[in-house]
Design an enzyme around this catalytic site. Structure first.
Site, PDB file in Angstrom:
ATOM      1  N   MET A  30       0.823  -1.066   0.035  1.00 58.74           N
ATOM      2  CA  MET A  30       0.025  -0.117  -0.105  1.00 58.74           C
ATOM      3  C   MET A  30       0.973   1.123   0.120  1.00 58.74           C
ATOM      4  O   MET A  30       0.452   2.354   0.422  1.00 58.74           O
ATOM      5  CB  MET A  30      -0.921  -0.186   1.176  1.00 58.74           C
ATOM      6  CG  MET A  30      -1.938  -1.105   1.095  1.00 58.74           C
ATOM      7  SD  MET A  30      -3.682  -0.885   1.881  1.00 58.74           S
ATOM      8  CE  MET A  30      -2.903  -0.578   3.803  1.00 58.74           C
ATOM      9  N   GLY A  31       2.008   1.323  -0.330  1.00 57.24           N
ATOM     10  CA  GLY A  31       3.002   2.304  -0.460  1.00 57.24           C
ATOM     11  C   GLY A  31       3.551   2.630   0.541  1.00 57.24           C
ATOM     12  O   GLY A  31       3.526   2.109   1.769  1.00 57.24           O
ATOM     13  N   GLU A  35      12.066  -0.008   5.075  1.00 61.12           N
ATOM     14  CA  GLU A  35      12.884  -1.207   5.041  1.00 61.12           C
ATOM     15  C   GLU A  35      12.200  -2.488   5.030  1.00 61.12           C
ATOM     16  O   GLU A  35      12.812  -3.503   4.384  1.00 61.12           O
ATOM     17  CB  GLU A  35      14.092  -1.153   6.207  1.00 61.12           C
ATOM     18  CG  GLU A  35      15.155   0.062   5.997  1.00 61.12           C
ATOM     19  CD  GLU A  35      15.898  -0.074   4.640  1.00 61.12           C
ATOM     20  OE1 GLU A  35      16.047  -1.419   4.525  1.00 61.12           O
ATOM     21  OE2 GLU A  35      16.560   0.812   4.191  1.00 61.12           O
ATOM     22  N   GLY A  36      11.095  -2.584   5.668  1.00 65.93           N
ATOM     23  CA  GLY A  36      10.512  -3.674   5.686  1.00 65.93           C
ATOM     24  C   GLY A  36       9.959  -4.232   4.181  1.00 65.93           C
ATOM     25  O   GLY A  36      10.019  -5.244   3.868  1.00 65.93           O
ATOM     26  N   HIS A  37       9.487  -3.213   3.464  1.00 68.54           N
ATOM     27  CA  HIS A  37       8.969  -3.544   2.089  1.00 68.54           C
ATOM     28  C   HIS A  37      10.324  -3.935   1.203  1.00 68.54           C
ATOM     29  O   HIS A  37       9.970  -4.711   0.617  1.00 68.54           O
ATOM     30  CB  HIS A  37       8.298  -2.332   1.309  1.00 68.54           C
ATOM     31  CG  HIS A  37       7.050  -1.624   2.114  1.00 68.54           C
ATOM     32  ND1 HIS A  37       6.889  -0.831   2.924  1.00 68.54           N
ATOM     33  CD2 HIS A  37       5.789  -2.334   2.212  1.00 68.54           C
ATOM     34  CE1 HIS A  37       5.750  -0.498   3.370  1.00 68.54           C
ATOM     35  NE2 HIS A  37       5.006  -1.734   2.795  1.00 68.54           N
ATOM     36  N   GLN A  61     -10.462  -2.763   2.450  1.00 67.79           N
ATOM     37  CA  GLN A  61      -9.632  -3.202   3.717  1.00 67.79           C
ATOM     38  C   GLN A  61      -9.867  -2.383   4.879  1.00 67.79           C
ATOM     39  O   GLN A  61      -9.392  -2.673   6.008  1.00 67.79           O
ATOM     40  CB  GLN A  61      -8.550  -3.881   3.335  1.00 67.79           C
ATOM     41  CG  GLN A  61      -7.293  -2.886   3.174  1.00 67.79           C
ATOM     42  CD  GLN A  61      -6.371  -3.641   2.770  1.00 67.79           C
ATOM     43  OE1 GLN A  61      -5.888  -4.208   1.623  1.00 67.79           O
ATOM     44  NE2 GLN A  61      -4.867  -3.634   3.347  1.00 67.79           N
ATOM     45  N   ASP A 150       2.577  -9.040   9.602  1.00 67.82           N
ATOM     46  CA  ASP A 150       0.854  -9.042   9.552  1.00 67.82           C
ATOM     47  C   ASP A 150       0.841 -10.930   9.286  1.00 67.82           C
ATOM     48  O   ASP A 150       0.446 -11.257   7.982  1.00 67.82           O
ATOM     49  CB  ASP A 150       0.192  -8.467   8.767  1.00 67.82           C
ATOM     50  CG  ASP A 150      -1.059  -8.438   8.519  1.00 67.82           C
ATOM     51  OD1 ASP A 150      -1.645  -9.455   9.454  1.00 67.82           O
ATOM     52  OD2 ASP A 150      -1.797  -7.632   8.117  1.00 67.82           O
ATOM     53  N   GLN A 153      -2.410 -12.122   7.967  1.00 67.62           N
ATOM     54  CA  GLN A 153      -2.652 -11.838   6.678  1.00 67.62           C
ATOM     55  C   GLN A 153      -1.987 -12.995   5.753  1.00 67.62           C
ATOM     56  O   GLN A 153      -2.488 -13.304   4.688  1.00 67.62           O
ATOM     57  CB  GLN A 153      -2.225 -10.506   6.296  1.00 67.62           C
ATOM     58  CG  GLN A 153      -2.259 -10.373   4.574  1.00 67.62           C
ATOM     59  CD  GLN A 153      -1.746  -9.043   4.176  1.00 67.62           C
ATOM     60  OE1 GLN A 153      -2.576  -7.799   4.263  1.00 67.62           O
ATOM     61  NE2 GLN A 153      -0.449  -8.528   4.065  1.00 67.62           N
ATOM     62  N   SER A 185       6.708  -0.215  10.314  1.00 67.27           N
ATOM     63  CA  SER A 185       5.517  -0.017   9.857  1.00 67.27           C
ATOM     64  C   SER A 185       5.241   1.127   9.295  1.00 67.27           C
ATOM     65  O   SER A 185       5.800   2.182   9.630  1.00 67.27           O
ATOM     66  CB  SER A 185       4.476  -0.195  10.875  1.00 67.27           C
ATOM     67  OG  SER A 185       3.149   0.125  10.555  1.00 67.27           O
TER      68      SER A 185
END
Length: 285
Positions: A30-31, A35-37, A61, A150, A153, A185
């Site tokens: 979701m943009g 660093e997680g992405h 969502q 998540d 998910q 996050s």
């Protein structure tokens, strides 16, 4: 890197890549990349010849009163990070492109949603499953990458891929953390300085529970210890702190099961989630 806004254009481009026998790694986001992405993108880059990411803040969502309008967005920043990370295609559709005037068919998730975040966010995972069904059909990737922050998910996506027979390999990537242990996050920017300082105790409570279970404590006793620790160290409201089987997300009936210990804490402007997964390697007798 090619930036694509239209479904038909992306399909055409990826069809050409697949005709050449190339594997496709897909990272749906979701943009407001961090660093997680990037850890998901790097994993996809390592294992595939073509890497696609999507940036789409999915309205389906978000429930009433949730932070759809306030969700952080910075497409220029995202484009720069994606390009630097080696993304080949950035899919950036509008809501109208994804759903038209109004969707006539949506996906309903029946399992793994009556606990953790699903308990307080009715319909959330239906929205997640609906948009992922569309994205999986659009991209048709070889592998899809999701962060285990998540983990609920990821469990829902595992069921979606299995039940709808998508020929996709699901890859769960370990949680990326700040130096003090706070799970990364996009929503962390909404913490006040005081909340940010104390939020580290969420991950500390999870580690405390994991260590207690690994040292022979029952999940119930370990949870009680962790809840007491967390209540004594934060001002936020504990939404849940639970231990369940994983990925089934059911009550624990056998301590030899893989267990997830998951937490959610509500602060003034943001709700934080985190978890640890305990894999029991003992053979079942």
């Amino acid at each position: 890197m090619k930036i694509v806004n239209r479904i038909d254009e992306l399909r055409t481009m990826l069809t050409e890549e697949k005709t050449e026998g190339k594997t496709v790694g897909f990272v749906p986001t979701m943009g407001y990349l961090h660093e997680g992405h990037l850890s998901l993108i790097h994993a996809a880059r390592k294992e595939n010849e073509v890497v696609v990411i999507s940036i789409f803040v999915n309205p389906l969502q978000f429930g009433p009163g949730e932070d759809f309008d306030q969700y952080p967005r910075d497409i220029e920043h995202d484009e720069a990070l994606a390009r630097e990370a080696g993304v080949d295609y950035l899919f950036y559709p509008t809501v109208a492109e994804m759903y038209g005037e109004r969707p006539t068919v949506t996906v309903k998730v029946h399992e793994r949603t009556d606990c953790l975040c699903g308990k307080s966010r009715p319909g959330h995972f239906d929205g997640v499953a609906t948009v992922l069904t569309k994205l999986f059909n659009i991209v048709a990737p070889t592998r899809a990458y999701f962060g285990l922050k998540d983990a609920q998910q990821v469990a829902v996506v595992e069921g979606l891929i299995r039940d709808f027979n998508f020929p996709i390999e699901l890859v769960g990537v370990d949680i990326k953390r700040e130096e003090d242990g706070l799970a990364l996050s996009s929503r962390n920017v909404n913490l006040t300085p005081e909340e940010r300082t104390e939020a580290v105790h969420i991950s500390k409570s999870l580690r405390l529970i994991r260590e207690a279970i690994e040292n022979g404590s029952t999940p119930a006793a370990a949870l009680a210890e962790g809840i007491g620790y967390l209540q004594g160290h934060i001002t936020g409201s504990i939404d849940y702190l639970e231990a369940l089987s994983y990925p089934e997300l059911k009550s624990i009936t056998d301590v030899r099961e893989t267990i997830i210990v998951a937490a959610a804490v509500q602060y003034s402007k943001v709700r934080l989630i985190d978890n640890v997964i305990i894999k029991n390697e003992q053979p079942r007798g």
